[in-house]
Write an enzyme that holds these catalytic residues in place. Sequence first.
Site, mmCIF file in Angstrom:
data_model
loop_
_atom_site.group_PDB
_atom_site.id
_atom_site.type_symbol
_atom_site.label_atom_id
_atom_site.label_comp_id
_atom_site.label_asym_id
_atom_site.label_seq_id
_atom_site.Cartn_x
_atom_site.Cartn_y
_atom_site.Cartn_z
ATOM 1 N N THR A 183 -33.219 11.320 23.364
ATOM 2 C CA THR A 183 -31.973 12.092 23.255
ATOM 3 C C THR A 183 -30.856 11.132 22.905
ATOM 4 O OG1 THR A 183 -31.161 11.691 25.508
ATOM 5 C CG2 THR A 183 -32.709 13.521 25.193
ATOM 6 N N ASP A 184 -29.736 11.672 22.502
ATOM 7 C CA ASP A 184 -28.543 10.848 22.448
ATOM 8 C C ASP A 184 -28.033 10.678 23.894
ATOM 9 O OD1 ASP A 184 -26.486 9.278 21.622
ATOM 10 O OD2 ASP A 184 -25.753 10.638 20.079
ATOM 11 N N TYR A 185 -27.045 9.837 24.047
ATOM 12 C CA TYR A 185 -26.487 9.412 25.341
ATOM 13 C C TYR A 185 -26.086 10.614 26.208
ATOM 14 C CZ TYR A 185 -24.010 5.564 27.813
ATOM 15 O OH TYR A 185 -23.594 4.598 28.684
ATOM 16 N N ALA A 226 -27.303 13.389 26.480
ATOM 17 C CA ALA A 226 -27.336 14.692 25.782
ATOM 18 C C ALA A 226 -27.993 15.765 26.643
ATOM 19 C CB ALA A 226 -28.059 14.563 24.447
#
Length: 761
Positions: free
Chosen positions: A287-289, A291
């Site tokens: 995932t992104d940070y 997310a």
Amino acid sequence: MRVKYLFVSAAVALASLTACQSNSGGSDAEMDKFIDNLMGEMTLHEKIGQLNLPVTGEIVTGQAKSSDVAEKIKKGEVGGLFNLKGVEKIREVQRVAVEESRLKIPLIFGMDVIHGYETVFPIPLALSCSWDMAAIEKSAQIAAKEASADGICWTFSPMVDICRDARWGRMSEGSGEDPFLGSAIAKAMVKGYQGDNLQDSTTIMACVKHFALYGAPEAGRDYNTVDMSRIAMYNYYFSPYKAAVEAGVGSAMSSFNVVDGIPATANKWLMTDVLRNQWGFDGFVVTDYTAISEMIDHGMGDLQQVSALALKAGIDMDMVADGFIGTLEKSLQEGKITEEDIDKACRRILEAKYKLGLFENPYKYCNVDRPKNDIFTAENRAAARDIAAETFVLLKNEGNLLPLQRKGRIALIGPLADTKANMPGTWSVAAVSERYKSLYEGMKDAVGDKGEVLYAKGCNLCYDATLEANATMFGREMRDPRSPQQLTAEALGVAQRADVIVFAGGESSEFSGESSSRSNIDLPDAQLDLLKALKKTGKPIVMLNFAGRSTVMNWENDNLPAILQVWFGGSEAADAICDVLFGDKVPSGKLTTSFPKAVGQLPLYYNYLNTGRPAGKWFSKYRSNYLDVDNEPLYPFGYGLSYTTFTYGDLTLSSDVMEPSATITATVKVTNTGNYDAAEVVQLYIRDMVGSISRPVKELKGFERIFLKKGESRDVTFEINADLLKFYNSSLEYVCEPGEFRVMVGCDSKNVQTKTFTLKE
Ligand code: BGC
């Protein structure tokens, strides 16, 4: 026995592997067997631990930090770490993982190595303006070599989000507005990072991001809603991600935004149907940070629910949110997910580690002797300097003011003239900017004793100190306490004594990048006022425009004789700018993002649909136009001048009919008719005149960067086949449709010659 790790991980029952079997570089069957055995030993908690990616707290790139990471590693609750810098530190953390955790599974170490490591290359938007795939690949290769020397084996790059709206600050991190060029760059970057073989300790795993559509937030505001038709996704926005997958990218990152109303991180259609089933991606998805936890604010449920949604959608690794490690066991007990879901994700993380050779040697990237030999070397810096010069775009050069001569007095004025910290540009987390030259230092070196360089700051970035503080974070502050009047007076004094003024202004590094959207993309107020004052001196002015996006430059274009777009050129920016300013190198960059005349034109892009009421040159009632500005960009996609001139001969097509199984060629003779040896980027555009869906007025379908000595000519040939004419129709089938096509070849997207051909049934 090549498998050192097998000795240290006695706890892992690997009896079925014979001593001579390598646990990396072997066949898929060997890898599967190795991982089957390892997973057979893992508790549920340890499997979920592999899906957990905390941040170290050293370089923080998001809102949250992780805590007690070392303890978690010992308990087998961590799969990898990111943004920890320094091979010794990484070696020590890896030691904890492989000596103090029960199963001794090595960690994967990631970092945002976006455009270089300590040798910083120009920001990705700039790199794209070189149109030089070999140089871009080399930049990624060097970045991989430096990062791997410092313990990193995984980078969160390439960022391939197409962006048509310069308000979005992250335009700086991508390759601009075009899917064809963006796809070529995505491939070059993946190849550069990963090489042919991840077994090599100088290559690292790439991570294509941000999947998907992150570059199209409403109103250009970061993290905002994306709402897009599938036709637009498939025809314009998906291509570069798909190209990265085709190039074998090892991992992908989910984006923060919604896609079809569902956050990408929980979007099963996106993560599984498209990415894995349609495109055949076989790596892992992180995932992104935070997310996952951000999906609570998206209104998708509590942490337990959103974590289950993410896992079910096809996410394998949770960056910083603690959603997987904190809730998946409970979800399993409650029957919301299955053990198979967890196993699938765990296997993909272990596969990545296997492919990187970490089971064979967890310290593969931890050779403490490498940094001094491999990082920030003269060779790497020379490559960065060379490519930086290729990324600058000459927007205007009236009366051939450029190149400058090394003589007389040159007044270097502007807020970007003497700031080392703002040279590398956004997302240069490994940069050591004290080691880089400011432009002022570079210019003094370049001029030597042949002339004199005078300097004055002239103004701050902008009048508003709060805005400036927000746009100069991460140690990039540059505010001068003097009043605007004092700063201007000093600059005018310097200007009066000079023969020519070089104005270094525009944006600071962090005026673009993440969380740096702007609603006004003009040159900031204080700088424009200063330029107006400098203009009154009557001295010729060369503007160096630093920026991480396209900006509005109407006044500058109307009033200044020379403008060189220099973006953020990396650690070697200062020398590279001087190479071009003084004519040691000839500018050859071409824009990959349209420069608007007004922020209200955004989103602005060259491959638009004609509409039923296309605009004419002037305002006309009931046409698709504005009352107060025309539809044209100030500088179009593909545009860029040179110190030399290129003349294009007549465009010819080998035939004006094409059978679907055949190819035709478009040829044009290009001649360097000026006084400098130089490179030119020849561009091919095609328009499908009649389609089952409305087709863009033109689309880039080929380009070639050629180098011609003065007086030299070359035939540039583009091959056109049916594949090049394909698009996704309304059933999302990838087809080409018979009929008339317009072929356009030229030096930019506006300046083209046209021929037509017919594709037969
Ligand atoms: C960014 C990503 C980046 C990640 C890790 C996020 O905020 O959107 O591009 O890779 O942080 O630093």
